[in-house]
Design a protein around this motif. Structure first.
Motif, PDB file in Angstrom:
ATOM      1  N   ASP A 250      -2.728  -1.462   0.901  1.00  0.00           N
ATOM      2  CA  ASP A 250      -2.886  -2.904   1.046  1.00  0.00           C
ATOM      3  C   ASP A 250      -1.584  -3.495   1.580  1.00  0.00           C
ATOM      4  OD1 ASP A 250      -4.010  -5.441   0.905  1.00  0.00           O
ATOM      5  OD2 ASP A 250      -4.925  -5.058  -1.061  1.00  0.00           O
ATOM      6  N   ARG A 251      -1.589  -4.822   1.754  1.00  0.00           N
ATOM      7  CA  ARG A 251      -0.406  -5.531   2.231  1.00  0.00           C
ATOM      8  C   ARG A 251       0.348  -6.216   1.102  1.00  0.00           C
ATOM      9  NH1 ARG A 251      -0.420  -5.835   7.786  1.00  0.00           N
ATOM     10  NH2 ARG A 251      -2.344  -5.078   8.759  1.00  0.00           N
ATOM     11  N   GLY A 252      -0.079  -5.963  -0.116  1.00  0.00           N
ATOM     12  CA  GLY A 252       0.586  -6.491  -1.300  1.00  0.00           C
ATOM     13  C   GLY A 252       0.156  -5.689  -2.503  1.00  0.00           C
ATOM     14  N   PRO A 253       0.812  -5.848  -3.657  1.00  0.00           N
ATOM     15  CA  PRO A 253       0.514  -5.016  -4.826  1.00  0.00           C
ATOM     16  C   PRO A 253      -0.883  -5.239  -5.377  1.00  0.00           C
ATOM     17  CG  PRO A 253       2.015  -6.806  -5.390  1.00  0.00           C
ATOM     18  CD  PRO A 253       1.892  -6.816  -3.902  1.00  0.00           C
ATOM     19  N   ASN A 254      -1.527  -4.164  -5.780  1.00  0.00           N
ATOM     20  CA  ASN A 254      -2.842  -4.210  -6.413  1.00  0.00           C
ATOM     21  C   ASN A 254      -2.646  -3.919  -7.896  1.00  0.00           C
ATOM     22  OD1 ASN A 254      -5.415  -3.377  -7.488  1.00  0.00           O
ATOM     23  ND2 ASN A 254      -6.155  -3.163  -5.391  1.00  0.00           N
ATOM     24  N   PRO A 255      -2.975  -4.857  -8.788  1.00  0.00           N
ATOM     25  CA  PRO A 255      -2.699  -4.663 -10.224  1.00  0.00           C
ATOM     26  C   PRO A 255      -3.504  -3.540 -10.863  1.00  0.00           C
ATOM     27  CG  PRO A 255      -4.029  -6.629  -9.864  1.00  0.00           C
ATOM     28  CD  PRO A 255      -3.602  -6.158  -8.514  1.00  0.00           C
ATOM     29  N   ASP A 256      -4.554  -3.077 -10.215  1.00  0.00           N
ATOM     30  CA  ASP A 256      -5.393  -2.019 -10.793  1.00  0.00           C
ATOM     31  C   ASP A 256      -4.965  -0.617 -10.355  1.00  0.00           C
ATOM     32  OD1 ASP A 256      -7.042  -3.936 -12.048  1.00  0.00           O
ATOM     33  OD2 ASP A 256      -8.184  -4.207 -10.194  1.00  0.00           O
ATOM     34  N   ALA A 257      -3.909  -0.518  -9.551  1.00  0.00           N
ATOM     35  CA  ALA A 257      -3.489   0.780  -9.009  1.00  0.00           C
ATOM     36  C   ALA A 257      -2.139   1.182  -9.588  1.00  0.00           C
ATOM     37  CB  ALA A 257      -3.404   0.717  -7.489  1.00  0.00           C
ATOM     38  N   ASP A 258      -1.940   2.498  -9.683  1.00  0.00           N
ATOM     39  CA  ASP A 258      -0.631   3.023 -10.071  1.00  0.00           C
ATOM     40  C   ASP A 258       0.347   2.946  -8.903  1.00  0.00           C
ATOM     41  OD1 ASP A 258      -1.223   4.241 -12.835  1.00  0.00           O
ATOM     42  OD2 ASP A 258      -2.810   5.073 -11.567  1.00  0.00           O
ATOM     43  N   LEU A 259      -0.204   2.975  -7.695  1.00  0.00           N
ATOM     44  CA  LEU A 259       0.610   2.903  -6.489  1.00  0.00           C
ATOM     45  C   LEU A 259      -0.183   2.190  -5.405  1.00  0.00           C
ATOM     46  CD1 LEU A 259       3.066   3.763  -4.710  1.00  0.00           C
ATOM     47  CD2 LEU A 259       1.804   5.863  -4.211  1.00  0.00           C
ATOM     48  N   THR A 260       0.411   1.146  -4.839  1.00  0.00           N
ATOM     49  CA  THR A 260      -0.154   0.505  -3.659  1.00  0.00           C
ATOM     50  C   THR A 260       0.762   0.831  -2.489  1.00  0.00           C
ATOM     51  OG1 THR A 260      -0.944  -1.354  -5.007  1.00  0.00           O
ATOM     52  CG2 THR A 260      -0.928  -1.647  -2.608  1.00  0.00           C
ATOM     53  N   LEU A 261       0.279   1.638  -1.558  1.00  0.00           N
ATOM     54  CA  LEU A 261       1.070   1.953  -0.375  1.00  0.00           C
ATOM     55  C   LEU A 261       0.791   0.918   0.715  1.00  0.00           C
ATOM     56  CD1 LEU A 261       0.890   5.842  -0.065  1.00  0.00           C
ATOM     57  CD2 LEU A 261       2.879   4.456  -0.642  1.00  0.00           C
ATOM     58  N   ARG A 270       6.517   8.166  12.618  1.00  0.00           N
ATOM     59  CA  ARG A 270       7.386   8.175  13.795  1.00  0.00           C
ATOM     60  C   ARG A 270       8.783   7.726  13.392  1.00  0.00           C
ATOM     61  NH1 ARG A 270       4.125   8.380  18.382  1.00  0.00           N
ATOM     62  NH2 ARG A 270       1.932   7.903  17.995  1.00  0.00           N
ATOM     63  N   GLY A 271       9.788   8.375  13.948  1.00  0.00           N
ATOM     64  CA  GLY A 271      11.160   7.965  13.698  1.00  0.00           C
ATOM     65  C   GLY A 271      11.619   8.278  12.288  1.00  0.00           C
ATOM     66  N   VAL A 272      12.560   7.482  11.779  1.00  0.00           N
ATOM     67  CA  VAL A 272      13.100   7.701  10.446  1.00  0.00           C
ATOM     68  C   VAL A 272      12.765   6.513   9.561  1.00  0.00           C
ATOM     69  CG1 VAL A 272      14.979   9.167  11.263  1.00  0.00           C
ATOM     70  CG2 VAL A 272      15.343   6.697  11.040  1.00  0.00           C
ATOM     71  N   THR A 273      12.767   6.748   8.252  1.00  0.00           N
ATOM     72  CA  THR A 273      12.498   5.711   7.257  1.00  0.00           C
ATOM     73  C   THR A 273      13.790   5.409   6.518  1.00  0.00           C
ATOM     74  OG1 THR A 273      10.181   6.359   6.992  1.00  0.00           O
ATOM     75  CG2 THR A 273      11.200   5.160   5.170  1.00  0.00           C
ATOM     76  N   SER A 274      14.235   4.181   6.590  1.00  0.00           N
ATOM     77  CA  SER A 274      15.499   3.798   5.969  1.00  0.00           C
ATOM     78  C   SER A 274      15.269   3.348   4.529  1.00  0.00           C
ATOM     79  CB  SER A 274      16.164   2.665   6.751  1.00  0.00           C
ATOM     80  OG  SER A 274      15.504   1.442   6.489  1.00  0.00           O
ATOM     81  N   PRO A 275      16.311   3.356   3.702  1.00  0.00           N
ATOM     82  CA  PRO A 275      16.172   2.871   2.325  1.00  0.00           C
ATOM     83  C   PRO A 275      15.801   1.394   2.241  1.00  0.00           C
ATOM     84  CG  PRO A 275      18.124   4.243   2.532  1.00  0.00           C
ATOM     85  CD  PRO A 275      17.616   3.985   3.932  1.00  0.00           C
ATOM     86  N   GLN A 276      15.983   0.642   3.324  1.00  0.00           N
ATOM     87  CA  GLN A 276      15.647  -0.779   3.296  1.00  0.00           C
ATOM     88  C   GLN A 276      14.144  -1.029   3.417  1.00  0.00           C
ATOM     89  OE1 GLN A 276      18.411   0.385   5.213  1.00  0.00           O
ATOM     90  NE2 GLN A 276      19.530  -0.192   3.346  1.00  0.00           N
ATOM     91  N   ALA A 277      13.401  -0.060   3.939  1.00  0.00           N
ATOM     92  CA  ALA A 277      11.972  -0.260   4.170  1.00  0.00           C
ATOM     93  C   ALA A 277      11.191  -0.191   2.864  1.00  0.00           C
ATOM     94  CB  ALA A 277      11.451   0.798   5.143  1.00  0.00           C
ATOM     95  N   CYS A 278      10.332  -1.183   2.642  1.00  0.00           N
ATOM     96  CA  CYS A 278       9.426  -1.149   1.486  1.00  0.00           C
ATOM     97  C   CYS A 278       8.198  -0.334   1.858  1.00  0.00           C
ATOM     98  CB  CYS A 278       9.033  -2.570   1.077  1.00  0.00           C
ATOM     99  SG  CYS A 278       7.785  -2.630  -0.224  1.00  0.00           S
ATOM    100  N   LEU A 279       7.968   0.732   1.107  1.00  0.00           N
ATOM    101  CA  LEU A 279       6.840   1.616   1.397  1.00  0.00           C
ATOM    102  C   LEU A 279       5.593   1.243   0.600  1.00  0.00           C
ATOM    103  CD1 LEU A 279       8.762   5.011   1.413  1.00  0.00           C
ATOM    104  CD2 LEU A 279       8.137   3.585   3.367  1.00  0.00           C
ATOM    105  N   GLY A 280       5.774   0.449  -0.442  1.00  0.00           N
ATOM    106  CA  GLY A 280       4.645   0.061  -1.276  1.00  0.00           C
ATOM    107  C   GLY A 280       5.106  -0.528  -2.578  1.00  0.00           C
ATOM    108  N   TRP A 281       4.160  -0.602  -3.527  1.00  0.00           N
ATOM    109  CA  TRP A 281       4.420  -1.242  -4.801  1.00  0.00           C
ATOM    110  C   TRP A 281       3.971  -0.314  -5.934  1.00  0.00           C
ATOM    111  CZ3 TRP A 281       2.515  -3.264  -0.421  1.00  0.00           C
ATOM    112  CH2 TRP A 281       3.246  -4.310   0.182  1.00  0.00           C
ATOM    113  N   LEU A 282       4.797  -0.215  -6.965  1.00  0.00           N
ATOM    114  CA  LEU A 282       4.541   0.688  -8.085  1.00  0.00           C
ATOM    115  C   LEU A 282       3.933  -0.060  -9.261  1.00  0.00           C
ATOM    116  CD1 LEU A 282       7.956   2.493  -7.767  1.00  0.00           C
ATOM    117  CD2 LEU A 282       5.737   3.602  -7.410  1.00  0.00           C
TER     118      LEU A 282
END
Length: 341
Positions: A250-261, A270-282
């Motif tokens: 999703d594009r924001g956190p889902n309260p019913d999930a353990d992980l929202t990517l 593609r390319g590299v993933t920096s520590p600044q990038a938000c990959l999802g919500w826990l």
């Protein structure tokens, strides 16, 4: 050569002009042989180990319609034809109530997929091939890359013609490319996986078709030089959900999930993933819903990722690949692979 376990179709001269009816006419897994089947050494291409990864089979069908004449014997295995044709076609990794075929190339060989894997192993041992390339599609959109369990000049020379990155993994999952480590007769054979790109990407079919054409025109694999810009990444970590954890996209956190990517997590292929990038919500368990176990059985998730205000971030700059937006694949297989950049 001893009789093979699976049907062999030699130099098909007439076939349906559409790929699906052609696959239906096979009735199941089959070897397609171009050139003298008794001549050697043999080069082997395997495709459709996963029914939802059709680029190799579609490229093969289009190529066969051109009437190719390889200089050396080329054997192509269409493996999980039943899974590929399960309705709707090319959407199922394997047939319902069966197992992932590319996790069945080790004991116990249970169920239909296990029996098919054992037949494929027996055929490869009987053939004593000089090369085996396993064609796949990536689970999400992304560039082509190759995966092997060891470095080999032939693997690097071929991989470097179709992609910019070779992953050398020490993970053992029961895949076909692990056979040189389990079958003495295949110990010296270069075996690798070529991930052609996403199943819906036209470029993926071009990569697969390019491999067929290269092998048809080549006479000596050892004469192929290794492209100097091939990037080799060693020992990636497989990032998985812990049992029972729930993931959504999703594009924001889902309260019913353990992980929202993030809904387009596959953009990180593609390319590299920096520590600044938000990959999802826990969820409440934080990183506890994830695991990344290395080839020696050690848990490494905390070395790769961290939680910041409930968000999932890389702890260091990473390269991610095979990131999928398919929650079923994420649950049954993995979320993605990661290696420090």
């Amino acid at each position: 050569m001893a009789a093979l376990s699976l049907p062999v179709i030699v130099a098909p001269s007439r076939l349906h002009d559409q790929a699906v009816p052609w696959l239906q006419s096979l009735g199941g897994p089959a070897w397609i042989v171009l050139g003298d089947p008794e001549a050697g050494p043999r080069w082997v291409v395997v495709t459709l180990l996963h029914g939802n990864e059709p680029s190799g089979a579609l490229a093969l069908h289009r190529w066969l319609l051109e009437g190719p004449r390889p200089r050396r014997p080329l054997w192509v295995l269409l493996a999980n034809v039943v899974g590929a044709l399960a309705h709707p076609v090319f959407t199922r990794r394997h047939a319902p109530d069966d197992r992932d075929l590319n996790r069945c190339f080790r004991a116990p060989f249970a169920g239909p997929s296990g029996e098919l894997a054992r037949a494929i192993i027996a055929d490869l041992v009987a053939m004593a091939p000089e090369l085996v390339v396993d064609l796949h599609n990536t689970s999400g959109n992304g560039p082509a890359f190759a995966v092997a369990t060891r470095r080999h000049p032939v693997i690097e020379a071929l991989a470097g013609r179709f992609c910019e990155r070779l992953i050398v993994t020490d993970l053992r999952l029961g895949s076909l490319m692990e056979l040189p480590h389990r079958e003495p007769a295949l110990a010296d054979c270069p075996v690798f996986t070529l991930e052609c790109g996403g199943a819906l990407q036209l470029e993926a079919r071009e990569v697969a078709g390019g491999l067929f054409r290269l092998l048809a025109d080549c006479q000596d694999l050892s004469a192929l030089p290794c492209p100097p810009d091939l990037e080799v990444l060693v020992h990636p970590l497989r990032v998985e959900l812990r049992p029972g954890a729930v993931v959504v996209y999703d594009r924001g956190p889902n309260p019913d999930a353990d992980l929202t990517l993030w809904a387009r997590i596959d953009e990180h292929n593609r390319g590299v993933t920096s520590p600044q990038a938000c990959l999802g919500w826990l969820g409440p368990a934080g990183l506890g819903c994830l695991q990344a176990i290395d080839g020696e059985g050690r848990e490494r998730i905390a070395e790769l990722f961290e939680a910041r205000d409930g968000r999932l971030h890389a702890r260091r700059t990473l390269r991610l690949f095979m990131a999928t937006t398919n929650s079923e694949i994420a649950r049954s297989d993995c979320l993605f692979y990661a290696v420090p950049a």
